[in-house]
Design a protein around this motif. Structure first.
Motif, PDB file in Angstrom:
ATOM      1  N   PRO A 292      49.829  76.799  36.580  1.00 10.84           N
ATOM      2  CA  PRO A 292      49.513  75.787  37.597  1.00 10.84           C
ATOM      3  C   PRO A 292      50.742  75.293  38.353  1.00 10.84           C
ATOM      4  CG  PRO A 292      48.988  75.005  35.354  1.00 10.84           C
ATOM      5  CD  PRO A 292      49.341  76.448  35.244  1.00 10.84           C
ATOM      6  N   ALA A 293      51.904  75.343  37.733  1.00  7.07           N
ATOM      7  CA  ALA A 293      53.106  74.822  38.407  1.00  7.07           C
ATOM      8  C   ALA A 293      53.986  75.953  38.950  1.00  7.07           C
ATOM      9  CB  ALA A 293      53.900  73.944  37.455  1.00  7.07           C
ATOM     10  N   HIS A 294      53.371  77.102  39.308  1.00  9.77           N
ATOM     11  CA  HIS A 294      54.228  78.246  39.678  1.00  9.77           C
ATOM     12  C   HIS A 294      55.082  78.007  40.923  1.00  9.77           C
ATOM     13  CE1 HIS A 294      50.442  79.247  41.823  1.00  9.77           C
ATOM     14  NE2 HIS A 294      51.269  79.658  42.748  1.00  9.77           N
ATOM     15  N   MET A 322      48.511  88.534  37.351  1.00 11.31           N
ATOM     16  CA  MET A 322      47.371  88.448  38.271  1.00 11.31           C
ATOM     17  C   MET A 322      46.060  88.449  37.486  1.00 11.31           C
ATOM     18  SD  MET A 322      48.031  87.986  41.439  1.00 11.31           S
ATOM     19  CE  MET A 322      46.649  88.550  42.418  1.00 11.31           C
ATOM     20  N   ASP A 323      46.024  89.181  36.370  1.00  9.95           N
ATOM     21  CA  ASP A 323      44.801  89.210  35.540  1.00  9.95           C
ATOM     22  C   ASP A 323      44.404  87.802  35.095  1.00  9.95           C
ATOM     23  OD1 ASP A 323      45.887  89.277  32.290  1.00  9.95           O
ATOM     24  OD2 ASP A 323      47.324  89.602  33.882  1.00  9.95           O
ATOM     25  N   THR A 329      40.822  81.459  37.890  1.00 11.81           N
ATOM     26  CA  THR A 329      40.394  80.949  39.190  1.00 11.81           C
ATOM     27  C   THR A 329      38.925  81.238  39.488  1.00 11.81           C
ATOM     28  OG1 THR A 329      42.612  81.563  39.910  1.00 11.81           O
ATOM     29  CG2 THR A 329      41.105  80.813  41.619  1.00 11.81           C
ATOM     30  N   PHE A 330      38.472  82.435  39.114  1.00 13.98           N
ATOM     31  CA  PHE A 330      37.127  82.851  39.537  1.00 13.98           C
ATOM     32  C   PHE A 330      36.106  82.645  38.433  1.00 13.98           C
ATOM     33  CE2 PHE A 330      39.459  86.232  42.219  1.00 13.98           C
ATOM     34  CZ  PHE A 330      39.809  85.254  43.133  1.00 13.98           C
ATOM     35  N   ASP A 331      35.014  81.999  38.777  1.00 16.47           N
ATOM     36  CA  ASP A 331      33.947  81.954  37.776  1.00 16.47           C
ATOM     37  C   ASP A 331      32.887  83.003  38.126  1.00 16.47           C
ATOM     38  OD1 ASP A 331      32.159  80.876  39.599  1.00 16.47           O
ATOM     39  OD2 ASP A 331      32.772  78.824  39.121  1.00 16.47           O
ATOM     40  N   GLU A 332      31.951  83.184  37.208  1.00 19.97           N
ATOM     41  CA  GLU A 332      31.001  84.291  37.360  1.00 19.97           C
ATOM     42  C   GLU A 332      30.059  84.128  38.551  1.00 19.97           C
ATOM     43  OE1 GLU A 332      28.092  84.037  34.073  1.00 19.97           O
ATOM     44  OE2 GLU A 332      29.345  82.379  33.393  1.00 19.97           O
ATOM     45  N   TRP A 333      29.964  82.894  39.081  1.00 12.75           N
ATOM     46  CA  TRP A 333      29.025  82.645  40.191  1.00 12.75           C
ATOM     47  C   TRP A 333      29.597  83.059  41.540  1.00 12.75           C
ATOM     48  CZ3 TRP A 333      24.981  81.939  37.479  1.00 12.75           C
ATOM     49  CH2 TRP A 333      25.055  81.237  36.285  1.00 12.75           C
ATOM     50  N   LEU A 343      41.836  86.157  47.289  1.00 15.86           N
ATOM     51  CA  LEU A 343      43.004  86.953  46.902  1.00 15.86           C
ATOM     52  C   LEU A 343      43.838  87.343  48.114  1.00 15.86           C
ATOM     53  CD1 LEU A 343      41.727  89.328  44.071  1.00 15.86           C
ATOM     54  CD2 LEU A 343      43.351  87.446  43.891  1.00 15.86           C
ATOM     55  N   GLU A 344      43.142  87.722  49.184  1.00 17.57           N
ATOM     56  CA  GLU A 344      43.882  88.117  50.384  1.00 17.57           C
ATOM     57  C   GLU A 344      44.652  86.943  50.984  1.00 17.57           C
ATOM     58  OE1 GLU A 344      41.407  90.377  53.140  1.00 17.57           O
ATOM     59  OE2 GLU A 344      41.110  91.760  51.436  1.00 17.57           O
TER      60      GLU A 344
END
Ligand SMILES: Nc1nc2c(ncn2[C@@H]2O[C@H](COP(=O)(O)OP(=O)(O)OP(=O)(O)O)[C@@H](O)[C@H]2O)c(=O)[nH]1
Ligand SMILES: [Mg+2]
Length: 396
Positions: A292-294, A322-323, A329-333, A343-344
């Motif tokens: 989170p603090a990258h 990235m994995d 970040t992404f949930d299944e919905w 991502l882009e």
């Protein structure tokens, strides 16, 4: 007398203390404390609770206010806590006062980092560097560390037997510091000669915040077996390996990670380990994009590189993990096209900010590693062509 050995014993129960200063938000300080907890766990402690106080000015005697200290004392006394760790640097007398006020051992962030470095140091060079930084940390705090001075009572502390003993200690510490400096100069000379023998190789150094995946990438690119683990400062010593991509030879170095508020003396005394960074032709700046603090971490690394006069080199920024970023970040919905768009956008932003010198990988899942190799090769060849135009034919 002086103790530069381990400050934290295994399984010690600790509370963490952070102060929200004028220009900070509470959320920032919570993040700092998360990192402090990771540091403490790396040193073997168990973190039980975090205390935060908003303060305009730190108290000159106890750093935090009296009320807060009282609250912490009540907490630690009823719960068998061994240790209090402050995120900010404390003076020797503040440490003594807080220890008196709480009844338990007190250390600060710098002390904790030094403690971890002392455990991790394996080579003679790393050991001498850490010891030097420890003595430099102790020197201005000697007065506070002389507990028996308390018994001399107010007003006398500046003269009498206590002062003589402090002076004796100061002399011993100064002698130690100059001895360690001399030893390091000797080690440096040997290392310099070794590095000179490396001739015309293009030198590439992996740099970055601690725990971002530098050693994992080193192992991937050079088939070596550097220790990589989910702890802070797994790497202290620089490891260098020769790699050959399509007949172009490189030297790849894995280096010690950086962290915010790295004790100043530690940076100073690790300068020779970091020569590898200073003398590199190309820097691979690894960023843990899943953290989170990258962005803050990226800033800390760039600032430290500036301090080392190594910021003006060709740099490729490698966004690793990235994995994990995708998983967090992404949930299944979320539908596929939205994911792609996110991502882009992310990649576009960083490609822009690094003037095209960004690459996105997962060292763990080995995603985009061929592209990474190709980019390093292209950059290396470009440099080689500029540096040795008459030899370029040899490689092509
Ligand atoms: N999920 C995920 N984890 C990774 C990836 N790359 C590295 N890691 C993990 O991150 C942790 C730290 O990796 P290291 O390679 O030790 O990191 P480092 O930058 O060398 O760390 P220090 O030497 O401690 O500064 C390890 O647990 C790795 O397995 C990645 O692409 N994805
Ligand atoms: Mg490492």
């Amino acid at each position: 007398m002086l103790d530069t050995t381990k400050k934290i014993k295994s399984e010690e129960r600790a509370v963490l203390v952070g102060v929200v200063h004028k220009d900070q938000t509470e959320q920032q300080v919570q993040e700092y404390l998360d990192e402090l907890a990771f540091l403490a766990e790396t040193a073997g402690a168990v973190c039980v609770k975090k205390f935060v106080q908003k303060l305009g000015h730190p108290d000159s005697k106890t750093y935090i206010g009296k009320g807060k200290l009282e609250e912490i004392r009540n907490y630690v006394q009823s719960r068998d806590i061994d240790l209090m760790i402050f995120d900010d640097e404390l003076s020797g007398s503040q440490i003594t006062n807080i220890e008196k006020g709480s009844g338990i051992k007190v250390i600060d962030r710098s002390d904790l980092i030094l403690d971890i470095f002392a455990r991790r140091a394996k080579t003679a060079q790393a050991k001498a560097q850490v010891e030097l930084a420890q003595y430099q940390y102790i020197l201005p705090r000697l007065r506070g560390m002389w507990k028996h001075l308390e018994r001399l009572g107010g007003g006398i502390g500046t003269r009498g037997p206590g002062e003589t003993e402090i002076e004796t200690d100061r002399r011993i510490v100064r002698d130690k510091i100059s001895l360690l400096r001399k030893r390091l100069v000797e080690i440096d000379k040997q290392a310099f000669t070794q590095r000179k023998e490396r001739g015309e190789f293009i030198r590439v150094a992996l740099v970055g915040y601690t725990n971002v995946g530098k050693s994992t990438i080193m192992n991937l690119l050079s088939k070596s077996e550097v220790l990589a683990e989910n702890k802070l400062f797994a790497t202290l010593d620089t490891t260098t390996r020769k790699i050959v991509y399509e007949t172009t030879p490189f030297l790849l170095s894995d280096t010690v990670g950086f962290i915010r508020k790295l004790p100043h003396h530690l940076v100073e005394s690790f300068k020779s380990t970091l020569d590898e960074v200073r003398e590199a032709d190309i820097l691979l700046h690894i960023v843990d994009i899943s953290h989170p603090a990258h962005e803050d971490q990226l800033g800390v690394v760039n600032k430290t590189l500036q301090e080392l006069n190594a910021f003006d080199k060709p740099m490729l920024t490698i966004f690793n993990k990235m994995d994990l970023y995708i998983k967090n970040t992404f949930d299944e919905w979320l539908d596929e096209s939205t994911k792609q768009q996110i991502l882009e956008d992310l990649k576009g932003r960083w490609v822009h900010e690094t003037a095209g010198n960004a690459i996105f990988i997962s060292a763990l899942e080995r995603t985009n590693i061929d592209e990474l190799r190709q980019t390093i090769l292209d950059k290396g060849r470009e440099l080689y062509r500029i540096r040795y135009p008459y030899k370029t034919e040899f490689f092509y």
